[in-house]
Design a protein around this motif. Sequence first.
Motif, PDB file in Angstrom:
ATOM      1  N   ASP A   1       1.482   4.490   1.078  1.00  0.00           N
ATOM      2  CA  ASP A   1       1.720   5.299   2.576  1.00  0.00           C
ATOM      3  C   ASP A   1       2.511   5.984   3.239  1.00  0.00           C
ATOM      4  O   ASP A   1       3.123   5.315   3.680  1.00  0.00           O
TER       5      ASP A   1
ATOM      6  N   ARG B   1      -0.833   0.462  -5.609  1.00  0.00           N
ATOM      7  CA  ARG B   1       0.286   0.029  -5.012  1.00  0.00           C
ATOM      8  C   ARG B   1       1.927   0.206  -5.585  1.00  0.00           C
ATOM      9  O   ARG B   1       1.306   0.557  -6.823  1.00  0.00           O
TER      10      ARG B   1
ATOM     11  N   LYS C   1      -2.900   7.017  -3.615  1.00  0.00           N
ATOM     12  CA  LYS C   1      -3.039   6.403  -2.300  1.00  0.00           C
ATOM     13  C   LYS C   1      -4.152   4.869  -2.975  1.00  0.00           C
ATOM     14  O   LYS C   1      -3.742   3.809  -2.674  1.00  0.00           O
ATOM     15  N   ARG C   2      -5.602   5.269  -2.592  1.00  0.00           N
ATOM     16  CA  ARG C   2      -6.827   4.367  -2.718  1.00  0.00           C
ATOM     17  C   ARG C   2      -6.168   2.945  -4.187  1.00  0.00           C
ATOM     18  O   ARG C   2      -6.329   3.403  -5.066  1.00  0.00           O
ATOM     19  N   ASP C   3      -6.483   2.204  -3.402  1.00  0.00           N
ATOM     20  CA  ASP C   3      -6.930   1.185  -5.054  1.00  0.00           C
ATOM     21  C   ASP C   3      -5.772   1.146  -5.822  1.00  0.00           C
ATOM     22  O   ASP C   3      -5.514   0.706  -7.272  1.00  0.00           O
TER      23      ASP C   3
ATOM     24  N   ARG D   1       1.025  -1.019  -0.330  1.00  0.00           N
ATOM     25  CA  ARG D   1      -0.009  -0.189   0.350  1.00  0.00           C
ATOM     26  C   ARG D   1       0.832   1.092   0.282  1.00  0.00           C
ATOM     27  O   ARG D   1       2.018   1.366   0.709  1.00  0.00           O
TER      28      ARG D   1
END
Length: 786
Positions: free
Chosen positions: A319, A369, A365-367, A317
């Motif tokens: 982050d 990697r 960010k979301r979805d 992820r």
Amino acid sequence: MTGHARISIAAWGATVLGSLVLTPVFSGPFLFISAFLCALMTGVGVLLQNLRAPRFVVPIVQLAVLVELLSLFFLKETLKFGILPVGGTAIEFNAQMANALTSINQYSAPLPPDAHLTLFATTVISATGLLIHVIAVQLRQAAWAGLLLLIMYTVPAATVHGGLPALLFIPPALGYIVLLSAEGRSRLSRWGRRISGVSHLDAAEPVEASALGQAGRRIGLTVVALAALLPALLPTLPESVIGNGLAGGGSGGTGIGASISSTDPMLDMGKNLKQGANTVALTYKGGPNGGTNLRLTTLDAFDGNTWRIAPRPEGRRIDGDLTQPPGFNGALSEVGTAKMTIDVSRSLRSNFAPVPYPVKSISLKRDWRFDIGSLDVVSSNGQVVGGKKYDVTWYRMAPTEAQLRGAIDTGVPDQYTSKVPNVPKEIRDLTAQVTKDAQGNKYAAAAAIQKFFRSNGTFTYSLERQRGSGMPALSEFLLKNRTGYCEQFATGMALMARLSGIPSRVAIGFLPGQAGKDGYTVRMHDMHAWPELYFEGAGWVPFEPTPASRASSAPSYTIPGVVDPTNPSTTPSATPTTPGQTEDPELNRPDPDRNLPGDQGVPIGDTGNWFTNGGGRIIGIVALVVFVLLIPWILRALSRRRRFHRAPGRTAAEGLWSEVRDTSRDLGLDWSDVATPRQTGEWLITKLPEETHPAALRLARGIEAIRYAGNADVTTDLRPETDAVRKALWAQASHRRRWRARLLPPSWRWYLSRGTTEASDLLDEFDLLLARLRSTLLRRGRHASS
């Protein structure tokens, strides 16, 4: 002819017609060979059926015949006693099919006429023909054979760039109709009765055309005509209207773009460079002067035929900051960083986000990697990056020649990037010759290989497709023709680096693009491939073997003795140089092709204007729609003009009377086709003002005299009366009726109906012609037998 023989021949014809859809994919004599093999299989089937062989035996024997024929045509060297297929035949067949699949994945259509590709196409067509024969003849379910023809059509329709020509749909459709017609006739003959249709009696004997055949031909030809003509008449819709929505609107997008899949990014890049539209892929702001390469992914597994993405662990992820660049052992706090904002067009359909290397942080960010080994940023749920806008911060790595030259091997970075497949001895010898002065130093060897491609080796950049695939094609590129595009240069250097003991992989991405006042614009034809070589301590370092006609300059650290403190970026630079000058004085620049990009790796020309970027297409579609809507009015006006310009006579008078009839119908009046001219004249008086009554009566009496009076003067000019009656009818009508008469005259629909009737009469004549021909052949056959 027996029913099974008729269906067998129809099945062969359907197979041959259906195989025509593969002509945009394959080249060479595959079609003729396939037709011949299918004909032999069909003959064997008919013979066995005539000998009353069990139904299940026929396809088994046909399969054995097909195996024998394929072996004789393509695998003769493996046959025992020159005729019997053995285990070696099966092994060689499997190898040839594997090579064919590799070539299909590697190259875009049309494929070269290589032996393994011809074998593949012939096998597919012949096997399809055998299945069609089994379904239509043995199982007596000809309708289901259409699924095989549909599959044969949809495969090239989905894979050939831009789709297949609409008219190429007609041959398999006709083949299917012939097959159904043959089966229907066989079924009807088993019923023991005859359905008569259009007939013609001559002095000898009646000639009948089957009503069932008439209906079948009409329905079949109508369906085929509609299927072929409608796609040509209707404007093409963007992909986002129906389907995946990946090519929707948006800035810079036109609905036609590029796809980069995780299955075979190298193949996708080649298709986009050779056949794709040069639409805007993305724009970005920030970064070093001269721009920077943006990377999508890296290919690290090479099996001797194809470079692919090696199996990877599940992405992490995003982050905060990403992990440290693999292989770099310095202090990241002392490495400079740069920021940019990337705005991706909806035309770019890729699960990978284009980013500079190595990425420190990204606002996706979301979805999304990232992979710890390559620092690729990839979607986790299959969404594409098209339409995304994000901020990126990356490390501006600045390796020096001394750092790279002094790198010490401490082990390979992974299990893939050092693996060397079976390589011809000639390539190993070539690598040893190119790197002989490196004296074992990895950096010196890498610099020598790059120089070999960019200058010493007299290589030429060209997008023309080369024959072959895999290691044979790479050998041809390195040892003989030395002509290719960035794929060949990147994979060639990566392979030679591995042969020199340097871990390597191939990066897929974009060149820096074209600078503008608002940043850089990168287009689809800026797609590029370059090698990344691994040096312990510095990590993965990009090199640039592609000649200057594509990539104007190589990174300064890859050229021994060159220091460029003003641009420490490790990405392959596209900094402009003086025309005709490069970073290497020994570079032999090839003459750039007119289709090749300029020295900055971008297409020559500006970004166009409203008209060239879609406005002209919109104007054309609108003009076409207006023209189609005006067709009835145009035809009606031409018909009226022709009638009034005829010289007085019987034909001219009837034409003028037809003009009054059509005008009445256009204005919504109930014109009677069965009334006499006198009755029609009396009816016209009720619809016209009083001052026009004499003209209407003279017109009606004139038509009556011409039709029924033997001594009538046929040279009487009725144009003044016709014009007066027509204008009076027009003046009496409402505005709504007038506009309807102009835009969609009902009389035009009447002519359309009449044309349909005449077309049906023409088909009747065609039916009779076939019936007469059949009757003549049968009569001659009886005379010959007697």
